[in-house]
Design an enzyme around this catalytic site. Structure first.
Site, PDB file in Angstrom:
ATOM      1  N   GLN A  31      31.293  33.736  42.924  1.00 13.55           N
ATOM      2  CA  GLN A  31      30.354  33.687  41.793  1.00 13.55           C
ATOM      3  C   GLN A  31      30.110  32.270  41.293  1.00 13.55           C
ATOM      4  OE1 GLN A  31      28.477  36.060  40.884  1.00 13.55           O
ATOM      5  NE2 GLN A  31      29.501  37.825  41.794  1.00 13.55           N
ATOM      6  N   CYS A  36      33.421  46.616  41.576  1.00  6.96           N
ATOM      7  CA  CYS A  36      34.551  46.258  42.457  1.00  6.96           C
ATOM      8  C   CYS A  36      35.659  45.556  41.681  1.00  6.96           C
ATOM      9  CB  CYS A  36      34.102  45.380  43.630  1.00  6.96           C
ATOM     10  SG  CYS A  36      32.900  46.151  44.684  1.00  6.96           S
ATOM     11  N   LYS A  46      24.945  35.297  47.995  1.00  2.04           N
ATOM     12  CA  LYS A  46      24.893  35.145  46.537  1.00  2.04           C
ATOM     13  C   LYS A  46      24.277  33.805  46.141  1.00  2.04           C
ATOM     14  CE  LYS A  46      28.955  38.029  45.753  1.00  2.04           C
ATOM     15  NZ  LYS A  46      28.476  39.281  45.160  1.00  2.04           N
ATOM     16  N   HIS A  82      37.962  40.500  41.683  1.00  6.05           N
ATOM     17  CA  HIS A  82      37.169  41.418  42.503  1.00  6.05           C
ATOM     18  C   HIS A  82      38.117  42.028  43.538  1.00  6.05           C
ATOM     19  CE1 HIS A  82      34.247  42.511  45.658  1.00  6.05           C
ATOM     20  NE2 HIS A  82      33.295  42.427  44.743  1.00  6.05           N
ATOM     21  N   ASP A  95      38.549  31.954  44.719  1.00  7.74           N
ATOM     22  CA  ASP A  95      37.433  32.816  45.079  1.00  7.74           C
ATOM     23  C   ASP A  95      36.207  32.249  44.369  1.00  7.74           C
ATOM     24  OD1 ASP A  95      35.471  34.703  45.266  1.00  7.74           O
ATOM     25  OD2 ASP A  95      36.728  36.396  44.670  1.00  7.74           O
TER      26      ASP A  95
HETATM   27  N1  PMP Z   1      34.606  37.803  44.904  1.00 12.62           N
HETATM   28  C1  PMP Z   1      33.766  37.933  43.880  1.00 12.62           C
HETATM   29  C2  PMP Z   1      34.123  37.315  42.562  1.00 12.62           C
HETATM   30  C3  PMP Z   1      32.561  38.612  44.049  1.00 12.62           C
HETATM   31  O1  PMP Z   1      31.720  38.748  43.028  1.00 12.62           O
HETATM   32  C4  PMP Z   1      32.256  39.157  45.317  1.00 12.62           C
HETATM   33  C5  PMP Z   1      30.968  39.912  45.555  1.00 12.62           C
HETATM   34  N2  PMP Z   1      30.607  40.810  44.559  1.00 12.62           N
HETATM   35  C6  PMP Z   1      33.173  38.994  46.346  1.00 12.62           C
HETATM   36  C7  PMP Z   1      34.338  38.309  46.109  1.00 12.62           C
HETATM   37  C8  PMP Z   1      32.931  39.543  47.714  1.00 12.62           C
HETATM   38  O2  PMP Z   1      31.818  38.989  48.305  1.00 12.62           O
HETATM   39  P1  PMP Z   1      31.227  39.616  49.646  1.00 12.62           P
HETATM   40  O3  PMP Z   1      31.006  41.073  49.367  1.00 12.62           O
HETATM   41  O4  PMP Z   1      29.966  38.877  49.839  1.00 12.62           O
HETATM   42  O5  PMP Z   1      32.229  39.378  50.712  1.00 12.62           O
END
Ligand code: PMP
Length: 415
Positions: free
Chosen positions: A210, A372, A233, A130, A207
């Site tokens: 998910q 993203c 999430k 991401h 990270d």
């Molecule tokens: N890493 C991953 C794998 C994600 O899916 C996301 C959110 N889509 C993020 C980081 C970022 O999370 P946040 O926007 O809540 O900071």
């Protein structure tokens, strides 16, 4: 539905806890919410907790020498302790409240990264990251002159770990990778990657944005140095996330943001930082969101994180089966058994945004775009994809509604 040996989980019972899931859209379409990888919904117990705190227990934390501040401080620290248990962190000081996974990763890049990286050093990420676990490292590269390298993915959407030994060099300072891909759904072998990073003398950042909502996230079993995830999430309010960091590393790192709460002493000439975790929590923290995260963790643990994981995998298998029958669907990522509740695909000849728009007319909410993850989409050879993502409150009937919506899209576009 495809048979698995998943334990029974009564999604319809849990749905009663989520007021938003009984929404009816466009006059008569029941909401089918399949955008859980973007954000989940909140159960009544989390919403009620927020209301209760604002109505009866809210004040700023740590600073007040008064009853109400003690109340809110206790709840805030209780949430930290619940989070510590949830990820099996050894110490409460290792659990830092941030604004989200993005905030947590940026904290590491700015604080640890700026203090430890220089020109010639390398950071290893993966092709399935991401942007939150990519752009902060690009920015660090711009500041320090270090280099960002990529672990490639295979055509099946797994990390190509055969390449890892060659990619890890004595210059590698950090391996930063996702536990679960937000596009492919791939569940990565965290322990194996962390171990190889350590053998090469690098640190490992996971990270867990998910993976935290789906199953066990044991930072000690992973032996990770840093772990980042977001509350929203996993049923909690938006605006709160977590950075877990090994205490010895956090202790040695300079503070990132400066301001109130993060200091031990301030003089005309400078400041002394506070102890952990306050050192990394400058300013008023996301008090009520953090308390809401504590309530969300209680709720998730009541259901059982393993049950949630198995149930989401069962829905994933069903989604593959019924979407296959629709025809013209190209799936991304590995087979369903290797995914955590995320199914990304394209529908032949129809733009991802058109697909999502038609599904929306049927009340079905999915994501369309690059999610993203632009480098990953480039690797997949598509500009955009559709993503359906499931949680324990989704039902098999909702997966069928997704397939029906795709059939409707095909009719509209005469495919
Ligand atoms: N890493 C991953 C794998 C994600 O899916 C996301 C959110 N889509 C993020 C980081 C970022 O999370 P946040 O926007 O809540 O900071």
């Amino acid at each position: 539905m495809a048979s698995t040996d998943a334990p029974p989980l009564d999604a319809n019972r849990y749905r009663q806890d989520f007021p938003i899931l009984s929404s009816v859209l466009h006059g008569d379409q029941p909401l089918v919410y399949l955008d859980n990888a973007a954000t989940t919904q909140r159960p009544r117990c989390v919403i009620e907790k927020i209301v209760e705190v604002y109505e009866r227990q809210y004040a700023n934390v740590h600073r007040g020498i008064h009853w109400l501040s003690d109340q809110s401080t206790d709840l805030f620290e209780e949430a930290r302790e619940k989070t510590r248990r949830f990820i099996n962190a050894p110490l409460r000081e290792e659990v830092i409240f941030t604004t989200g996974a993005t905030g947590a990763i940026n904290l590491v890049a700015r604080s640890w990264g700026d203090a430890n990286l220089q020109a010639g050093d390398e950071i290893l990420v993966t092709e399935m990251e991401h942007h939150s676990n990519l752009v902060p490292w690009h920015q660090l590269a711009e500041r320090s002159g270090c280099r960002v390298k990529f672990i490639p993915i295979t055509d099946e959407g797994r990390l190509d770990l055969e390449q890892l030994p060659a990619l890890l060099t004595e210059k590698t300072k950090l391996v930063a990778f996702t536990a679960v891909s937000n596009v492919l759904g791939t569940i990565n072998p965290v322990v194996e990657i962390v171990e190889q990073a350590h053998q090469a003398g690098a640190l490992a950042l996971v990270d867990a944005a998910q993976s935290a909502p789906h199953g066990r996230n044991d930072v000690q079993a992973w032996n990770a140095d840093f772990v980042a995830f977001s509350g929203h999430k996993m049923l909690a309010p938006s605006g709160v996330g977590i950075l877990y960091g090994r205490a010895s590393l956090l202790d040695a790192m300079p503070p990132f943001l400066g301001g109130g709460s993060m200091i031990h002493r301030v003089t005309m000439d400078g400041f002394e930082p506070a102890e952990l975790p306050a050192k990394f929590e400058a300013g008023t923290p996301p008090i009520v969101s953090a308390i809401g995260l504590g309530a969300a963790i209680d709720y998730l643990e009541d259901i059982g994180v393993d049950n949630i994981h198995h149930y989401a995998q069962m829905l994933t298998q069903q989604a593959h089966d019924v979407l296959e029958e629709v025809g013209g669907v190209r799936f991304f990522g590995p087979p369903p058994a290797e995914k955590a509740g995320i199914v990304s695909f394209t529908l032949e000849g129809i733009h991802a945004h058109d697909v999502a728009q038609i599904l929306d007319q049927y009340g079905v909410a999915i994501r369309a775009g690059h999610h993203c993850a632009m480098p990953l989409h480039k690797r997949l050879g598509v500009a955009a994809s559709n993503r359906a993502s499931f949680y324990f409150y989704n039902t098999p009937e909702e997966i069928d509604a997704l397939a029906d919506g795709l059939r409707a899209a095909k009719r509209v576009f005469r495919r």
